[in-house]
Design a protein around this motif. Structure first.
Motif, PDB file in Angstrom:
ATOM      1  N   GLY A  93       0.661  -1.125   0.276  1.00 34.84           N
ATOM      2  CA  GLY A  93      -0.552  -0.290  -0.336  1.00 34.84           C
ATOM      3  C   GLY A  93       0.765   1.356   0.305  1.00 34.84           C
ATOM      4  N   LYS A  94       1.980   1.099   0.642  1.00 30.98           N
ATOM      5  CA  LYS A  94       3.075   2.113   0.619  1.00 30.98           C
ATOM      6  C   LYS A  94       3.251   2.946  -1.255  1.00 30.98           C
ATOM      7  N   LEU A  95       4.136   1.331  -1.197  1.00 33.94           N
ATOM      8  CA  LEU A  95       3.908   1.862  -2.945  1.00 33.94           C
ATOM      9  C   LEU A  95       3.331   2.292  -3.711  1.00 33.94           C
ATOM     10  N   ILE A  96       2.097   1.850  -2.940  1.00 32.19           N
ATOM     11  CA  ILE A  96       0.700   1.966  -4.455  1.00 32.19           C
ATOM     12  C   ILE A  96       0.955   4.016  -4.540  1.00 32.19           C
ATOM     13  N   ARG A  97       0.829   4.023  -3.193  1.00 28.83           N
ATOM     14  CA  ARG A  97       0.570   5.180  -2.596  1.00 28.83           C
ATOM     15  C   ARG A  97       1.578   6.409  -2.991  1.00 28.83           C
ATOM     16  N   VAL A 113      -4.248  -1.446 -13.555  1.00 24.71           N
ATOM     17  CA  VAL A 113      -3.769  -2.435 -13.009  1.00 24.71           C
ATOM     18  C   VAL A 113      -4.580  -3.476 -13.304  1.00 24.71           C
ATOM     19  N   LEU A 114      -3.554  -4.244 -13.869  1.00 30.50           N
ATOM     20  CA  LEU A 114      -4.873  -6.347 -13.751  1.00 30.50           C
ATOM     21  C   LEU A 114      -4.036  -6.294 -12.546  1.00 30.50           C
ATOM     22  N   GLY A 115      -4.849  -6.729 -11.675  1.00 28.10           N
ATOM     23  CA  GLY A 115      -4.924  -6.796 -10.422  1.00 28.10           C
ATOM     24  C   GLY A 115      -6.278  -7.532  -9.028  1.00 28.10           C
ATOM     25  N   HIS A 116      -5.923  -7.538  -7.962  1.00 24.13           N
ATOM     26  CA  HIS A 116      -7.134  -8.566  -7.219  1.00 24.13           C
ATOM     27  C   HIS A 116      -8.577  -7.089  -7.244  1.00 24.13           C
ATOM     28  N   PRO A 117      -8.936  -8.103  -7.339  1.00 19.41           N
ATOM     29  CA  PRO A 117     -10.100  -6.259  -7.533  1.00 19.41           C
ATOM     30  C   PRO A 117     -10.774  -6.762  -5.598  1.00 19.41           C
ATOM     31  N   PHE A 125      -8.503   2.790  -7.444  1.00 21.96           N
ATOM     32  CA  PHE A 125      -8.797   1.792  -8.268  1.00 21.96           C
ATOM     33  C   PHE A 125      -9.966   1.563  -9.010  1.00 21.96           C
ATOM     34  N   ALA A 126     -11.110   1.533  -9.600  1.00 18.14           N
ATOM     35  CA  ALA A 126     -12.304   0.743  -9.806  1.00 18.14           C
ATOM     36  C   ALA A 126     -12.006   0.091 -11.187  1.00 18.14           C
ATOM     37  N   PRO A 127     -13.058  -0.599 -11.556  1.00 19.50           N
ATOM     38  CA  PRO A 127     -13.534  -1.486 -12.721  1.00 19.50           C
ATOM     39  C   PRO A 127     -13.356  -0.512 -13.927  1.00 19.50           C
ATOM     40  N   ALA A 128     -12.302  -1.001 -14.686  1.00 20.32           N
ATOM     41  CA  ALA A 128     -12.176  -0.268 -15.927  1.00 20.32           C
ATOM     42  C   ALA A 128     -13.247  -0.408 -17.349  1.00 20.32           C
ATOM     43  N   VAL A 149      -8.828   0.813 -12.498  1.00 20.22           N
ATOM     44  CA  VAL A 149      -8.304   2.504 -13.907  1.00 20.22           C
ATOM     45  C   VAL A 149      -8.152   3.528 -12.391  1.00 20.22           C
ATOM     46  N   GLN A 150      -7.125   4.085 -12.131  1.00 21.80           N
ATOM     47  CA  GLN A 150      -7.446   5.109 -11.183  1.00 21.80           C
ATOM     48  C   GLN A 150      -6.918   6.923 -12.321  1.00 21.80           C
ATOM     49  N   ALA A 151      -7.685   7.547 -11.877  1.00 20.41           N
ATOM     50  CA  ALA A 151      -8.187   9.068 -12.373  1.00 20.41           C
ATOM     51  C   ALA A 151      -6.888   9.712 -11.828  1.00 20.41           C
ATOM     52  N   LEU A 152      -5.946  10.246 -12.123  1.00 23.09           N
ATOM     53  CA  LEU A 152      -5.316  11.572 -11.421  1.00 23.09           C
ATOM     54  C   LEU A 152      -5.920  12.874 -10.846  1.00 23.09           C
ATOM     55  N   ARG A 153      -6.545  12.773 -12.914  1.00 20.06           N
ATOM     56  CA  ARG A 153      -6.413  14.285 -12.630  1.00 20.06           C
ATOM     57  C   ARG A 153      -8.576  14.285 -12.826  1.00 20.06           C
ATOM     58  N   PRO A 154      -8.935  15.632 -12.476  1.00 20.11           N
ATOM     59  CA  PRO A 154     -10.262  15.125 -12.211  1.00 20.11           C
ATOM     60  C   PRO A 154     -10.876  15.286 -13.766  1.00 20.11           C
ATOM     61  N   GLY A 155     -12.184  14.734 -13.967  1.00 21.57           N
ATOM     62  CA  GLY A 155     -13.026  15.130 -15.996  1.00 21.57           C
ATOM     63  C   GLY A 155     -11.904  14.344 -16.582  1.00 21.57           C
ATOM     64  N   VAL A 156     -10.991  13.388 -16.532  1.00 25.11           N
ATOM     65  CA  VAL A 156     -10.278  12.529 -17.793  1.00 25.11           C
ATOM     66  C   VAL A 156     -11.359  11.394 -17.915  1.00 25.11           C
ATOM     67  N   ILE A 157     -11.863  10.765 -16.865  1.00 29.63           N
ATOM     68  CA  ILE A 157     -12.721   9.862 -16.402  1.00 29.63           C
ATOM     69  C   ILE A 157     -14.018  10.097 -17.184  1.00 29.63           C
ATOM     70  N   GLY A 158     -14.697  10.208 -18.380  1.00 28.83           N
ATOM     71  CA  GLY A 158     -15.906  10.313 -18.820  1.00 28.83           C
ATOM     72  C   GLY A 158     -15.626  10.916 -20.173  1.00 28.83           C
ATOM     73  N   GLY A 159     -13.834  11.435 -19.686  1.00 34.51           N
ATOM     74  CA  GLY A 159     -14.323  12.252 -21.614  1.00 34.51           C
ATOM     75  C   GLY A 159     -12.987  11.323 -21.937  1.00 34.51           C
ATOM     76  N   VAL A 160     -12.649  10.899 -22.422  1.00 30.82           N
ATOM     77  CA  VAL A 160     -11.440   9.520 -23.322  1.00 30.82           C
ATOM     78  C   VAL A 160     -12.258   7.869 -23.096  1.00 30.82           C
ATOM     79  N   SER A 161     -12.274   7.389 -23.469  1.00 31.01           N
ATOM     80  CA  SER A 161     -11.989   6.300 -23.475  1.00 31.01           C
ATOM     81  C   SER A 161     -11.301   5.620 -24.857  1.00 31.01           C
TER      82      SER A 161
END
Length: 178
Positions: A93-97, A113-117, A125-128, A149-161
């Protein structure tokens, strides 16, 4: 515990962590390939130390999003490895953060990431797939929530696919089976 960027001189420690964590050479070989792969760059490779012992490693490699005209910066987290006798101590968790914090400062928009849900959602992270992001190779329906997927900038998810195109070394079907 200390976390720092891995140096070229740390390669033996990085590969040893991968072998110990997974119990075989597949991930260690993949990491070695990714570290040499020009299509994986820029990349972020972090090591975690307890005292002077390297106990954890995380790797983020460059990727791109096909099917969109917008410029978006993306990376893939793969793999995360913690030596067995130090697992369940919060090192992963510390490495991820820490990695997400550094990437956010470097203007990365999305991390996949492809990992344990049950594990990665703790870190945002949320299902991509249901958000319009296809994995490099099809993920079976029963494991669809493992592609996240996790967005690091607001508004990216929903704006691209589109479909994520990963580094050449990671672009093999055997790396996309959960």
């Amino acid at each position: 515990m200390q976390i720092r960027e891995a140096l070229k001189t740390d390669l033996n420690d990085v590969l040893a962590i991968e072998r110990l964590a997974f119990g075989y050479d597949k991930e260690a070989n993949l990491v070695g390939e990714l570290l040499r792969d020009p299509s994986a760059k820029p990349l972020l490779s972090l090591l975690a130390f307890k005292k002077d012992r390297a106990v954890g490693h995380i790797l983020f490699t460059a990727a791109r999003l096909s099917g969109t005209k917008d410029a978006v910066s993306i990376v893939i987290l793969a793999p995360l490895a913690i030596v067995p006798d130090t697992q369940q101590q919060g090192i992963g968790g510390k490495l991820i953060r820490h990695g997400l914090s550094l990437l956010s400062g470097s203007k990365v928009d999305l991390v996949f990431v492809l990992g344990h849900p049950d594990y990665y959602p703790r870190f945002g992270f949320a299902p991509a797939g249901c958000l319009g992001f296809d994995a490099p190779y099809p993920i079976p329906e029963e494991h669809a929530n493992a592609w996240m997927v996790q967005a690091l900038r607001p508004g990216v998810i929903g704006g691209v696919s589109g479909k994520v195109v990963c580094a050449d070394a990671l672009n093999k079907p055997e790396h996309w089976r959960e």
